[in-house]
Design an enzyme around this catalytic site. Structure first.
Site, PDB file in Angstrom:
ATOM      1  N   HIS A 135       0.813  -1.217   0.000  1.00 33.44           N
ATOM      2  CA  HIS A 135       0.000   0.000   0.000  1.00 33.44           C
ATOM      3  C   HIS A 135       0.846   1.266   0.000  1.00 33.44           C
ATOM      4  O   HIS A 135       0.361   2.346   0.318  1.00 33.44           O
ATOM      5  CB  HIS A 135      -0.932   0.035   1.219  1.00 33.44           C
ATOM      6  CG  HIS A 135      -1.799  -1.181   1.346  1.00 33.44           C
ATOM      7  ND1 HIS A 135      -1.409  -2.281   2.085  1.00 33.44           N
ATOM      8  CD2 HIS A 135      -3.005  -1.477   0.810  1.00 33.44           C
ATOM      9  CE1 HIS A 135      -2.361  -3.207   2.001  1.00 33.44           C
ATOM     10  NE2 HIS A 135      -3.333  -2.754   1.238  1.00 33.44           N
ATOM     11  N   ASP A 144      31.754 -31.116   7.486  1.00 34.11           N
ATOM     12  CA  ASP A 144      30.997 -30.842   8.713  1.00 34.11           C
ATOM     13  C   ASP A 144      29.502 -31.051   8.513  1.00 34.11           C
ATOM     14  O   ASP A 144      28.811 -31.572   9.388  1.00 34.11           O
ATOM     15  CB  ASP A 144      31.192 -29.380   9.162  1.00 34.11           C
ATOM     16  CG  ASP A 144      32.528 -29.142   9.847  1.00 34.11           C
ATOM     17  OD1 ASP A 144      33.114 -28.071   9.624  1.00 34.11           O
ATOM     18  OD2 ASP A 144      32.962 -30.027  10.611  1.00 34.11           O
ATOM     19  N   ASP A 182      34.861 -27.613  20.012  1.00 35.87           N
ATOM     20  CA  ASP A 182      35.201 -28.919  19.455  1.00 35.87           C
ATOM     21  C   ASP A 182      36.491 -28.882  18.641  1.00 35.87           C
ATOM     22  O   ASP A 182      36.471 -28.814  17.421  1.00 35.87           O
ATOM     23  CB  ASP A 182      34.024 -29.432  18.619  1.00 35.87           C
ATOM     24  CG  ASP A 182      34.159 -30.906  18.281  1.00 35.87           C
ATOM     25  OD1 ASP A 182      35.281 -31.448  18.364  1.00 35.87           O
ATOM     26  OD2 ASP A 182      33.132 -31.514  17.921  1.00 35.87           O
ATOM     27  N   HIS A 241      37.275 -32.767  16.832  1.00 46.15           N
ATOM     28  CA  HIS A 241      36.806 -33.282  15.551  1.00 46.15           C
ATOM     29  C   HIS A 241      37.753 -32.951  14.404  1.00 46.15           C
ATOM     30  O   HIS A 241      37.754 -33.630  13.380  1.00 46.15           O
ATOM     31  CB  HIS A 241      35.397 -32.778  15.246  1.00 46.15           C
ATOM     32  CG  HIS A 241      35.360 -31.447  14.547  1.00 46.15           C
ATOM     33  ND1 HIS A 241      35.788 -30.287  15.129  1.00 46.15           N
ATOM     34  CD2 HIS A 241      34.961 -31.102  13.290  1.00 46.15           C
ATOM     35  CE1 HIS A 241      35.633 -29.289  14.276  1.00 46.15           C
ATOM     36  NE2 HIS A 241      35.143 -29.754  13.144  1.00 46.15           N
ATOM     37  N   HIS A 243      38.292 -33.438   9.527  1.00 49.77           N
ATOM     38  CA  HIS A 243      38.956 -32.580   8.549  1.00 49.77           C
ATOM     39  C   HIS A 243      40.296 -33.100   8.075  1.00 49.77           C
ATOM     40  O   HIS A 243      41.084 -32.355   7.494  1.00 49.77           O
ATOM     41  CB  HIS A 243      39.113 -31.170   9.121  1.00 49.77           C
ATOM     42  CG  HIS A 243      37.804 -30.501   9.376  1.00 49.77           C
ATOM     43  ND1 HIS A 243      36.824 -30.396   8.420  1.00 49.77           N
ATOM     44  CD2 HIS A 243      37.304 -29.915  10.500  1.00 49.77           C
ATOM     45  CE1 HIS A 243      35.772 -29.783   8.928  1.00 49.77           C
ATOM     46  NE2 HIS A 243      36.024 -29.475  10.190  1.00 49.77           N
TER      47      HIS A 243
END
Lengths: 121, 451, 178
Positions: B118, B371, B220, B223, B228
């Site tokens: 509007h 990941d 973390d 990991h 990786h």
């Protein structure tokens, strides 16, 4: 001065290029473009807005601050969406230290502008 | 069944999940329902995302009046816009008339925001300026003042990072960040000029619960050596260092749920970009940061590390990737990723970082690629009725707290640890259980060193 | 997007168009089969492989949807491409095991002579579909603008710009080339 001419001192004008002055006709926007002076109604013809709060754009345009529509300042012609109806313009005479705004005479550019008083896109 | 004590195996999909049943952090256990239960997610929208300070922009993205970015606070879309006086304001990106989204661009510069429906037009400070056919409203007693864009409650910034909250009872940003400011300075205050975002934003979707991503970055380090391995071998020709073998060289630090796990190796993360020029740059910066701040923090500027600012903004110093994990339901996030650099760095160095961070941490990134699947399936397995009634281990490093230290925050020895994750979930639990900010337990009080 | 047609003199003749198209189809088949080494061999030494992430910008904005120096899923030289392939080949690339099933569909091939002799500006459209595990299916559509260079009896890819339509990338990763 008669009621039909408004005198405004240049020193009263805002440095940003657009000023708003009051008159018996309502608010008027006064513009300075490269040393030349112009005047139009301050109210946008599209919706409630004050053009003196807008931006001067390249091409001697005034952009309305509410919906970004544009008018050509010297002639009052509506240029950019959503503006359709042209602005009432006023002839401005520059006396050096003041401006004389003729409330009953349109600007010369308006008189010679073929698109005035028609609904131009 | 496993028969582990502490987590109520009867918890089901009832509306009310007893919060106390979700965590037994002293024993290193937690419930899977936090990643799956729709009722908990709705509660998170109220108790976490509508209340906490959330990252919304970097100052460098909106330098001039009228510059704006659109982003999310939880699931609320917001416009963040630079004001004429140099301040920053934020608004819900929804017209107060019938609710349509007002701004459809990711970023730009505006003199006003106009709703397509509007023609309601809002100034950059959120005020309603007018609308299409405004005369129709003139005779109805319409109140312009009450119909501007809804502002965020508070907005503030720290070292160029702009945060906002939707709760006007939130503590000050400085109090919220607390002792983490001491550590954030290591990366965001290396010199007088500070940082900027370079390049654009990469947005993508991962079908996982937001907390799995946030907890990964909060603490973390473990990991990295497994998830990786492939990325490390591709970029630098060998796997990730055995970080757990030298815990004396690394730490976990947390405060109010924010957490940073980091090594003292100065350049470990940066080295993974495989670009010697960036490593050289950081080695050159390190003594300057040591002098400006201290030796300890100067060794964090690009080290093997990761950080999460509670609840859902994380970054990696060294790769210089900065991201927010926006929640989209209990099983999805939309992630927005930027690259940050020092403003004073040479343009060539900034360009190397822009490319390097995307080569490693984007949907096509050689590290990030591995990941996504971990987090998606850590989320998705909880579709199983019985699976989601098992609990999860979060107990690594329960006895590594360092008490005798002048370092601010809660300090733990060794980055291969889950102390930060436990602190993250403790904060989560505290917020979820508190009706108002003043009910939130004040476990961590800012120390002087951080101020 | 660049209108490279402005540079190009004329469309290539039918035989050359056929050879270029066959080159692109073969490239797609190598990617479907994860024949990474052979795919890399198709790259020129000076390859710039670029896939910008589009931003939502208003038409009046000076900055457009696709801009150099902004977010990109590929902004690679030859070394970068080699590194990506090096990861694919690692036994520890867990997201590649079990393998993804790929289908690279190429269509709409137009080829023009570029300014330099032996170089060609080639436009194509693509559909990429990847399936992984039980129901992880990801679907991507877009355009490519390539600079191909004649080499021996075939071609080398010197420039590729990939234009996808998604401003939010709707997959958890992009574990192939496009």
């Amino acid at each position: 001065m008669t009621q039909s001419v408004l005198e405004v001192g240049k020193s009263e004008l805002a440095p940003e290029g657009i000023s708003r002055v009051d008159s018996p006709e309502g608010f008027i926007a006064v513009y300075e473009l490269d040393g030349a002076y112009y005047a139009t109604q301050d109210g946008c013809t599209h919706a409630r807005a004050s053009l003196s709060e807008g931006e001067i754009l390249e091409g001697e345009l005034i952009e309305c601050p509410v919906h970004g529509g544009t008018f050509h300042i010297p002639s009052g012609r509506a240029v950019g969406f959503p503006c359709k109806t042209p602005l009432r313009t006023y002839e401005v005479v520059d006396t050096g230290r003041t401006l004389l705004i003729h409330l009953e005479r349109q600007a010369a550019a308006t008189a010679s502008d073929g698109e005035t008083n028609t609904n131009g896109a | 069944m496993n028969g582990r004590k502490g987590i109520d195996p009867q918890t089901s999909c009832r509306e009310d999940v007893a919060l106390e049943s979700l965590m037994d952090l002293d024993k290193g256990r937690m419930s899977r329902l936090v990643f799956q239960h729709p009722g908990l997610y709705e509660r998170e929208l109220e108790r976490i995302f509508a209340r906490c300070w959330l990252f919304v922009a970097h100052e460098s993205q909106i330098p001039k009046a009228g510059d704006y970015v659109t982003t999310y606070m939880g699931q609320d879309n917001v416009i963040i816009v630079r004001q004429k006086d140099g301040g920053i304001k934020g608004f819900l990106n929804s017209c107060p008339h019938r609710g349509n989204k007002v701004c459809f661009a990711d970023a730009g510069n505006a003199r006003q925001f106009i709703c397509n429906y509007h023609g309601w037009s809002f100034a950059i400070d959120g005020r309603l300026k007018g609308m299409h056919a405004s005369e129709a409203f003139d005779s109805t007693g319409f109140d312009f003042e009450g119909h501007g864009l809804h502002p965020v409650a508070r907005i503030d910034s720290y070292r160029g990072l702009v945060f906002a909250t939707l709760d006007d009872r939130a503590p000050d940003l400085a109090d919220y960040l607390g002792d983490m400011r001491y550590y954030l300075d290591a990366v965001f205050d290396m010199d007088d000029e500070g940082t900027e975002f370079v390049g654009g934003c990469v947005k993508s979707v991962i079908r996982c619960n937001w907390k799995l991503a946030a907890e990964n970055f909060v603490g973390d380090a473990l990991h990295a050596g497994w998830t990786h391995d492939s990325g490390a071998r591709a970029m630098v020709g060998e796997g990730v260092d055995d970080l757990h073998k030298s815990p004396e060289r690394s730490y976990q630090v947390n405060f109010n749920g924010h957490g940073w796990e980091f090594n003292q190796d100065i350049i470990g993360n940066c080295a993974s970009l495989g670009d010697k020029e960036l490593v050289k740059y950081l080695y050159a910066m390190q003594p300057r940061v040591a002098e400006r701040l201290d030796d300890f923090r100067s060794r964090m500027i690009g080290s093997i590390s990761s950080c999460t600012i509670f609840p859902n903004t994380s970054f990696l110093a060294g790769q210089n990737t900065f991201r927010t994990w926006h929640p989209r339901g209990p099983q999805e996030i939309e992630l927005h990723v930027w690259t940050f650099v020092n403003k004073s760095a040479p343009p060539e160095i900034k360009e190397r970082w822009r490319k390097g961070s995307m080569l490693t941490f984007s949907p096509s990134g050689v590290f990030e690629m591995d990941d996504g699947e971990n987090w998606e399936y850590a989320t998705r397995t909880n579709d199983g009725y019985v699976t989601r009634r098992q609990d999860l281990y979060i107990g690594l490093g329960r006895h590594t707290r360092v008490h005798d230290t002048s370092l601010p925050g809660n300090v733990y020895q060794g980055q291969v640890n889950e102390a930060n994750q436990r602190a993250f979930y403790q904060r989560w639990l505290d917020l979820m259980g508190a009706a108002v900010w003043s009910d939130v337990p004040r476990r961590d009080v800012p120390t002087e060193a951080a101020v | 997007m660049n209108d490279n047609c402005a540079m190009a003199d004329a469309a290539v003749d039918m035989l050359l168009h056929h050879r270029i198209t066959q080159f692109l189809y073969r490239e797609a088949r190598l990617l479907d089969a994860e024949r990474w080494g052979e795919w890399l061999a198709l790259m020129a030494e000076d390859i710039h492989y670029w896939m910008p992430m589009p931003e939502n910008r208003r038409r009046a904005d000076r900055m457009k949807a696709y801009e150099a120096g902004r977010g990109a899923l590929f902004d690679d030289g030859l070394l970068d491409l080699h590194r990506r392939v090096a990861r694919f080949k690692q036994p520890s690339a867990w997201a590649e095991d079990p393998p993804t099933r790929h289908a690279h569909v190429v269509s709409g091939v137009e080829a023009f002579h570029a300014e330099a002799a032996g170089e060609y500006v080639v436009h194509s459209t693509f559909v990429n579909y990847r399936s992984r595990g039980e129901r992880d299916n990801d679907f991507l559509v877009g355009r490519r603008e390539d600079l191909l260079r004649a080499h021996a009896n075939e071609f080398r890819l010197a420039r590729r710009t990939i234009f996808i339509t998604q401003s939010v990338f709707l997959a958890k990763n992009l574990n192939t080339f496009l």
